[in-house]
Design an enzyme around this catalytic site. Structure first.
Site, PDB file in Angstrom:
ATOM      1  N   GLU A 192       0.832  -1.204   0.000  1.00  0.00           N
ATOM      2  CA  GLU A 192       0.000   0.000   0.000  1.00  0.00           C
ATOM      3  C   GLU A 192       0.869   1.258   0.000  1.00  0.00           C
ATOM      4  O   GLU A 192       0.842   2.066   0.934  1.00  0.00           O
ATOM      5  CB  GLU A 192      -0.965  -0.020   1.184  1.00  0.00           C
ATOM      6  N   GLU A 386      -5.448  -8.604  -0.756  1.00  0.00           N
ATOM      7  CA  GLU A 386      -6.102  -8.465   0.544  1.00  0.00           C
ATOM      8  C   GLU A 386      -7.590  -8.259   0.316  1.00  0.00           C
ATOM      9  O   GLU A 386      -7.985  -7.390  -0.457  1.00  0.00           O
ATOM     10  CB  GLU A 386      -5.553  -7.269   1.341  1.00  0.00           C
TER      11      GLU A 386
END
Length: 497
Positions: A192, A386
């Protein structure tokens, strides 16, 4: 009628991160990481992300003064994968995993980050992990940096704000890639990477009050620039020494306009751009014009070396991976509108969606929208690395002398999202490599630092204070996901036919 299923070779599996899962934080020669100073939020509003993500020197000093404290600093114990890795990987093998996403703790290999030589004991731990995965024919998907720069780099160099950290990071890359290049075919550079803007301490090792005389936004974007250069250099090196694929990793924050007011639609577009600008940079190898416009308009000046932009352009990523949990709404005027939590953000509540206890709104259709948007934008393979639902759960007798969890909410969540994935692939033509749920085994939640926010197919007997046996128990969803993998999704996609 032909049976619905995913394409041959689809990579089913699950994901974890060392800083939330591994434990053994002060064993095997490991050094302090910024994650080891991440305090739990048991005594604060776990939805107040702005407050909990600001870390000051006094917070770090308090954490370092109590090295024995694993109650207020639960990432130090995690799920104790460090001592349970053989058992855990055997359970993943029993489920039939094709791939397991995990991260290598930087401070386990280079305890201070700037060490001349790597910690051999730390490398041997990952040797053993990868050997166990090979035993069960599970592909490693390794995140090189996942929210845990060595603390020494933050204290001595201001971590990613300092250009020298690129060199320290590349030492780490060379060591790990050289060691595992024959066994690892999928790498992610930074988890991220866009999260620097939301939690700069966790991602970039930036301690706020060490930059009192600086433009804080400029500090963040300068640090991110260094990560972009480092990611390109890592991609270059991996391609030089192996045939592995390298991906970026994006927080897929999906925003809808709260109404059809043009101002709300524009606000949603601007929010999405604020997410995409980071993957745009890593996929296209250059800063998008709208991000450069922001720098110009806000007076943000990045210091670069002459070849930085050439390096970024020459070595973009091979695929785009991302996290997706829920969606949110935005409006130009938020007065009187109810807000709710999401993946380290707070936004307007969507009246058409149900929310979890932590405020996250489940939205399978949003995953399909996200897949289509990303693939239309980039035309490169996608990987969902995810996706999951955090729930409070209770162990109950399984009738066989052990315990289980009747996690029907998890099963319903996964069914909806698997169907949305299939529609994106089959109906919309999206090239999707695989799916690793978050987190396949219970771990310490990033957003709240709680064990009670459980995601896994496997229950870990540990509470929010670190109490428990750390024994593992299969949940009801364990057998559900095992069947999904065995049938390549057909058990869900054809259940109503």
């Amino acid at each position: 009628m032909e049976k619905k299923q995913f394409p041959a070779g689809f990579l089913w599996g699950g994901a974890t991160a060392a800083n939330q899962f591994e434990g053994g934080w002060n064993e095997g020669g490991k050094g302090w990481s910024v994650a080891d100073c991440a305090r739990s939020h048991l005594d604060t509003d776990v939805k107040d992300y702005a407050k909990q993500n600001e870390v000051l020197m006094k917070d770090v000093e308090e954490a370092m003064a109590h090295p024995e404290d694993t109650v207020h600093y639960p990432k130090r114990h995690g799920s104790d994968f460090y001592h349970h890795y053989k058992e855990d990987i055997a359970l993943l093998g029993e489920m039939g995993f094709k791939v397991f996403r995990f991260s290598i703790a930087w401070s386990r290999i280079y305890p201070n980050g700037d060490d001349e030589k790597p910690n051999e004991e730390g490398l041997k731990f990952y040797d053993n992990v990868i050997a166990e995965l090979k035993k069960y024919h599970i592909e490693p998907l390794i995140t090189i940096s996942h929210y845990e720069p060595p603390l020494h780099l933050a204290l001595e160099y201001n971590c990613w704000y300092n250009r020298r950290t690129i060199g320290f990071f590349m030492n780490f890359v060379h060591t790990t890639v050289d060691r595992y290049k024959d066994d690892v075919h999928y790498w992610l550079t930074f988890n991220e990477v866009d999260s620097m803007i939301r939690h700069p301490y966790t991602t970039g090792g930036l301690i706020r009050d060490r930059f009192k005389d600086h433009n804080w936004d400029e500090v963040i974007f300068q640090s991110m620039h260094h990560q972009f250069v480092a990611s390109a250099l890592a991609t270059k090196y991996i391609h030089e020494v192996s045939d592995a694929k390298v991906g970026c990793m994006l927080t897929k924050l999906t925003y809808y306009p709260y109404s059809c007011r043009p101002e709300d639609v524009l606000e949603a577009q601007q929010r999405m751009r604020a997410t995409y600008c980071y993957s745009d940079t890593q996929v296209f190898g250059e800063y998008p014009s709208y991000l450069l416009a922001r720098f110009r308009n806000e007076g943000i000046e990045l210091k670069m070396e002459p070849d930085d932009l050439k390096i970024m352009k020459a070595y973009p990523v091979d695929f785009i991976s991302f996290s997706y949990y829920s969606s949110s709404c935005v409006a130009k005027n938020t007065e009187g509108l109810q807000t709710t939590a999401g993946n380290t953000v707070t936004a307007i509540k969507n009246p058409y969606l149900k929310a979890s206890e932590w405020g996250w709104q489940s939205d399978p259709t949003g995953l399909r929208i996200s897949l289509v948007d990303l693939y239309d934008r980039y035309r490169k393979p996608l990987f969902i690395v995810e996706n999951g639902l955090g729930e409070k759960e209770e162990l109950v007798p399984d009738g066989k002398g052990s315990y289980t969890v009747n996690d029907d909410a998890h099963i319903a969540y996964y069914k909806g999202h698997i169907k949305a994935m299939y529609d994106a692939v089959h109906e919309d033509g999206v090239d999707l490599m695989g799916y690793t749920s978050w987190a396949c085994i219970d771990l310490v939640s990033e957003s709240t630092k709680q064990m009670s926010k459980r995601y896994g197919f496997i229950y870990v007997d540990c509470d929010d204070y670190g109490n428990g046996t750390y024994n593992r128990y299969k949940k009801k969803s364990f057998d559900f996901y095992k069947e999904v993998i065995a049938t390549n999704g057909a058990s869900v996609l054809n259940e109503d036919e």
